[in-house]
Design an enzyme around this catalytic site. Sequence first.
Site, PDB file in Angstrom:
ATOM      1  CD  GLU A  35       4.984 -17.695 -40.035  1.00 51.68           C
ATOM      2  OE1 GLU A  35       6.117 -17.880 -39.547  1.00 51.68           O
ATOM      3  OE2 GLU A  35       4.531 -18.383 -40.962  1.00 51.68           O
ATOM      4  CG  HIS A  37       0.947 -21.475 -32.453  1.00 53.60           C
ATOM      5  ND1 HIS A  37      -0.077 -20.642 -32.851  1.00 53.60           N
ATOM      6  CD2 HIS A  37       0.736 -21.700 -31.138  1.00 53.60           C
ATOM      7  CE1 HIS A  37      -0.869 -20.392 -31.815  1.00 53.60           C
ATOM      8  NE2 HIS A  37      -0.395 -21.016 -30.764  1.00 53.60           N
ATOM      9  CB  VAL A 176       6.601 -14.537 -34.344  1.00 51.75           C
ATOM     10  CG1 VAL A 176       6.364 -14.184 -35.801  1.00 51.75           C
ATOM     11  CG2 VAL A 176       7.641 -15.634 -34.217  1.00 51.75           C
TER      12      VAL A 176
HETATM   13  P1  AMP Z   1      -0.855 -20.963 -27.197  1.00 50.43           P
HETATM   14  O1  AMP Z   1      -1.450 -21.811 -28.273  1.00 50.43           O
HETATM   15  O2  AMP Z   1      -1.337 -19.555 -27.201  1.00 50.43           O
HETATM   16  O3  AMP Z   1      -0.928 -21.627 -25.829  1.00 50.43           O
HETATM   17  O4  AMP Z   1       0.688 -20.857 -27.530  1.00 50.43           O
HETATM   18  C1  AMP Z   1       1.481 -21.995 -27.686  1.00 50.43           C
HETATM   19  C2  AMP Z   1       2.920 -21.594 -27.604  1.00 50.43           C
HETATM   20  O5  AMP Z   1       3.205 -20.639 -28.623  1.00 50.43           O
HETATM   21  C3  AMP Z   1       3.279 -20.914 -26.260  1.00 50.43           C
HETATM   22  O6  AMP Z   1       4.531 -21.394 -25.810  1.00 50.43           O
HETATM   23  C4  AMP Z   1       3.338 -19.463 -26.631  1.00 50.43           C
HETATM   24  O7  AMP Z   1       4.219 -18.718 -25.817  1.00 50.43           O
HETATM   25  C5  AMP Z   1       3.845 -19.529 -28.062  1.00 50.43           C
HETATM   26  N1  AMP Z   1       3.507 -18.301 -28.772  1.00 50.43           N
HETATM   27  C6  AMP Z   1       2.298 -17.694 -28.844  1.00 50.43           C
HETATM   28  N2  AMP Z   1       2.373 -16.546 -29.542  1.00 50.43           N
HETATM   29  C7  AMP Z   1       3.669 -16.409 -29.908  1.00 50.43           C
HETATM   30  C8  AMP Z   1       4.396 -15.430 -30.646  1.00 50.43           C
HETATM   31  N3  AMP Z   1       3.804 -14.349 -31.150  1.00 50.43           N
HETATM   32  N4  AMP Z   1       5.728 -15.620 -30.830  1.00 50.43           N
HETATM   33  C9  AMP Z   1       6.340 -16.718 -30.304  1.00 50.43           C
HETATM   34  N5  AMP Z   1       5.707 -17.683 -29.620  1.00 50.43           N
HETATM   35  C10 AMP Z   1       4.392 -17.532 -29.415  1.00 50.43           C
END
Ligand code: AMP
Length: 282
Positions: A35, A37, A176
């Site tokens: 959620e 992403h 989230v």
């Molecule tokens: P990642 O795939 O972990 O590199 O994350 C991709 C994007 O999603 C990054 O900008 C993260 O900061 C964001 N993201 C990851 N987890 C969350 C979360 N729980 N709430 C909001 N954004 C998130």
Amino acid sequence: MRIVRTVADLRAELAPARGAGHSIGLVPTMGYFHEGHLSLMRQARGDCDVVAVSLFLNPTQFGEGEDLDAYPRDERRDARLAEAEGVDLLFTPALEEVYPDGFDTVVAVGGPTAGLDGDARPGHFDGVTTIVTKLLNMACPDVAYFGQKDAQQALVVRKLVRDLDIPVRIAVCPTVREPDGLALSSRNAYLEEAERERALGLSRALRAAERTVAGGRLDAPAVLAAARDELDAAGIDPEYLELRSARDLEPVERVNGSTLLAVAARVGCARLIDNVILGGTP
Ligand code: AMP
């Protein structure tokens, strides 16, 4: 939704929209969508005419002995979820497309890369800023979306685009969480049931710090002690638990308007991070 795997195809898909003056939003990800992403994709869908999502598990931001090989992947599931959010383009390049033979450049940002994950994961932010620069140059979006969950990363990316005059707006979206407070992360997939319960110590620690500030105690020792008590109760020994300016990540002694409380800890096989902004928005 179109799935493209080369930079040439990505640019060819985006060119007509750009030519027509339509706005383009990019959501960079490493996949295994949750959620968090999807909230970035939703925000992009609301803001922009065209939404592109990149799905690339970037090896250069993982250190030796980290979880690159174990990192969960499921491109089909990710494609289904992105399509359901109305994403127009999923860009999922192969390793050689991003780092062809002879690739030999690193984008290194100063300032907010110091401390926290910058210390705990040497080289991590060089990997992040290099891939983000490349993705921004590949897609040339008007807006790129990042999560507050990775607060230091968001500050580093803001600094990157400011210092290098990259013409993009950086939008940072709220963290989230699960209903019980656990911040969503692809790495939560590593947690066994008992570990997941212990992992709640992170968000509980942040809430305890919030209550301390709401109660009028603004000095770092009091705020950190409240957070540490919750970590102790969960049997968590953090890699770091620190108060920093939410604007530039400088260490602070007192919660003063806009202060980031950031925590990182290993729970089982998972290295988890979480944070909260205390005392107002940055
Ligand atoms: P990642 O795939 O972990 O590199 O994350 C991709 C994007 O999603 C990054 O900008 C993260 O900061 C964001 N993201 C990851 N987890 C969350 C979360 N729980 N709430 C909001 N954004 C998130």
